[in-house]
Design a protein around this motif. Structure first.
Motif, PDB file in Angstrom:
ATOM      1  N   ASN A  91      64.611 -44.943  32.337  1.00 37.41           N
ATOM      2  CA  ASN A  91      63.267 -44.761  31.684  1.00 37.41           C
ATOM      3  C   ASN A  91      63.565 -44.906  30.110  1.00 37.41           C
ATOM      4  OD1 ASN A  91      64.243 -42.211  32.085  1.00 37.41           O
ATOM      5  ND2 ASN A  91      62.149 -41.415  31.839  1.00 37.41           N
ATOM      6  N   HIS A  92      64.773 -44.879  29.502  1.00 38.87           N
ATOM      7  CA  HIS A  92      65.061 -45.093  27.955  1.00 38.87           C
ATOM      8  C   HIS A  92      65.731 -46.146  27.879  1.00 38.87           C
ATOM      9  CE1 HIS A  92      62.533 -41.296  27.667  1.00 38.87           C
ATOM     10  NE2 HIS A  92      63.257 -40.809  28.665  1.00 38.87           N
ATOM     11  N   PHE A 122      71.558 -43.908  33.205  1.00 41.42           N
ATOM     12  CA  PHE A 122      72.052 -42.717  32.619  1.00 41.42           C
ATOM     13  C   PHE A 122      71.588 -41.424  33.421  1.00 41.42           C
ATOM     14  CE2 PHE A 122      68.048 -43.327  30.893  1.00 41.42           C
ATOM     15  CZ  PHE A 122      67.095 -42.063  30.882  1.00 41.42           C
ATOM     16  N   ASP A 159      69.855 -37.929  34.201  1.00 45.23           N
ATOM     17  CA  ASP A 159      68.655 -36.947  33.560  1.00 45.23           C
ATOM     18  C   ASP A 159      68.726 -35.694  34.499  1.00 45.23           C
ATOM     19  OD1 ASP A 159      66.536 -35.625  33.374  1.00 45.23           O
ATOM     20  OD2 ASP A 159      65.174 -37.319  33.410  1.00 45.23           O
ATOM     21  N   TYR A 160      69.299 -34.684  33.995  1.00 45.90           N
ATOM     22  CA  TYR A 160      69.470 -33.277  34.612  1.00 45.90           C
ATOM     23  C   TYR A 160      68.081 -32.733  34.673  1.00 45.90           C
ATOM     24  CZ  TYR A 160      74.443 -32.717  33.094  1.00 45.90           C
ATOM     25  OH  TYR A 160      75.646 -32.889  33.040  1.00 45.90           O
ATOM     26  N   ASN A 178      65.369 -29.867  35.195  1.00 43.94           N
ATOM     27  CA  ASN A 178      64.971 -28.987  34.035  1.00 43.94           C
ATOM     28  C   ASN A 178      65.215 -27.521  34.528  1.00 43.94           C
ATOM     29  OD1 ASN A 178      62.687 -31.119  32.893  1.00 43.94           O
ATOM     30  ND2 ASN A 178      64.368 -30.403  31.392  1.00 43.94           N
ATOM     31  N   ARG A 234      70.772 -28.384  24.062  1.00 45.37           N
ATOM     32  CA  ARG A 234      70.825 -28.471  25.681  1.00 45.37           C
ATOM     33  C   ARG A 234      72.356 -27.933  25.972  1.00 45.37           C
ATOM     34  NH1 ARG A 234      66.645 -31.472  28.597  1.00 45.37           N
ATOM     35  NH2 ARG A 234      64.859 -30.705  27.544  1.00 45.37           N
ATOM     36  N   TRP A 254      64.833 -39.877  22.857  1.00 47.52           N
ATOM     37  CA  TRP A 254      65.653 -40.120  24.162  1.00 47.52           C
ATOM     38  C   TRP A 254      66.104 -41.396  24.156  1.00 47.52           C
ATOM     39  CZ3 TRP A 254      66.648 -35.818  26.677  1.00 47.52           C
ATOM     40  CH2 TRP A 254      65.884 -34.826  26.641  1.00 47.52           C
ATOM     41  N   GLY A 257      70.232 -29.961  31.116  1.00 42.31           N
ATOM     42  CA  GLY A 257      71.295 -30.753  30.132  1.00 42.31           C
ATOM     43  C   GLY A 257      70.460 -31.701  29.438  1.00 42.31           C
ATOM     44  N   ASN A 285      70.535 -35.878  28.279  1.00 42.31           N
ATOM     45  CA  ASN A 285      70.567 -37.181  29.314  1.00 42.31           C
ATOM     46  C   ASN A 285      72.054 -37.657  29.004  1.00 42.31           C
ATOM     47  OD1 ASN A 285      68.019 -37.035  30.351  1.00 42.31           O
ATOM     48  ND2 ASN A 285      67.082 -38.611  28.943  1.00 42.31           N
TER      49      ASN A 285
END
Ligand code: GCU
Length: 142
Positions: free
Chosen positions: A21-22, A30, A32-33, A35, A67, A90, A119, A121
Motif C-alpha cells: 500500500n505504498h 514489503f 509491515d510490522y 504495531n 522504530r 512511507w 518496526g 516497513n
C-alpha cells in the motif's frame, strides 16, 4: 565481494505482514510490522565462506520517531536497538547497515521490533560477503 538481495516478503514473518500500500518497494511488496514489540522478519542467508558480511536494510518509516530493532545473526544479537529513523513518509525508502560474521553455508538474520509501535516497513536486505571489494584482478585468476 558478492552481493545478494533477499526480499522481506519472501522471509519468515511473525507479527508482520506483506503489504503493497505504498510506492517504491522492490520485488512484489514489503513487510509491515504489527504495531507492537516482538514482531520479526527472519531471512535465511547463504554464504560461500565464513567471514564478515555487510547486511543493508532498505526500509521506510513515515513517522517522526525512530522504530528500533534488534538484529540477530544465528540467534545472537549483533546490533541491539538499532535505529531505523524517520524517512519523511512511507513512500520514501533509505538504507542502514550492520556488519556481522556469517558461517559458511546457511545463516539466519532476524530483525525484531523492540518498540511498542513495531518496526519500520522493510523492503529487503542486501548481503555483501567475501570482502575485498568487487574486482577480481588478473593475478587472482592465475
Ligand atoms: C501506516 C502505514 C503503514 C505502516 C503503519 C505503521 O498505517 O500505512 O505502512 O506500517 O502506519 O505505523 O507501522
Amino acid at each position: 565481494a558478492a552481493t545478494t538481495e533477499y526480499q522481506a516478503e519472501s522471509a519468515t514473518l511473525s507479527q508482520a505482514n506483506v503489504a503493497t500500500n505504498h510506492t517504491g518497494y522492490t520485488g512484489s511488496g514489503f513487510v509491515d510490522y504489527v504495531n507492537t514489540a516482538g514482531g520479526y522478519i527472519q531471512w535465511t542467508v547463504t554464504a560461500s565462506a565464513a567471514g564478515s558480511a555487510t547486511i543493508t536494510f532498505r526500509y521506510a518509516n513515515g513517522t517522526t520517531a525512530n522504530r528500533p530493532m534488534n538484529v540477530a545473526v544465528n540467534g545472537t544479537v549483533v546490533s541491539s536497538g538499532k535505529a531505523f529513523n524517520p524517512t519523511t513518509n512511507w513512500d520514501t525508502w533509505t538504507t542502514t547497515s550492520v556488519t556481522a560474521n556469517l558461517n559458511a553455508g546457511s545463516n539466519t538474520i532476524r530483525a525484531t521490533a523492540t518498540g511498542s509501535e513495531g518496526g519500520p516497513n522493510v523492503d529487503k536486505i542486501d548481503v555483501v560477503t567475501g570482502g575485498g571489494g568487487g574486482t577480481v584482478t588478473a593475478d587472482q585468476l592465475l
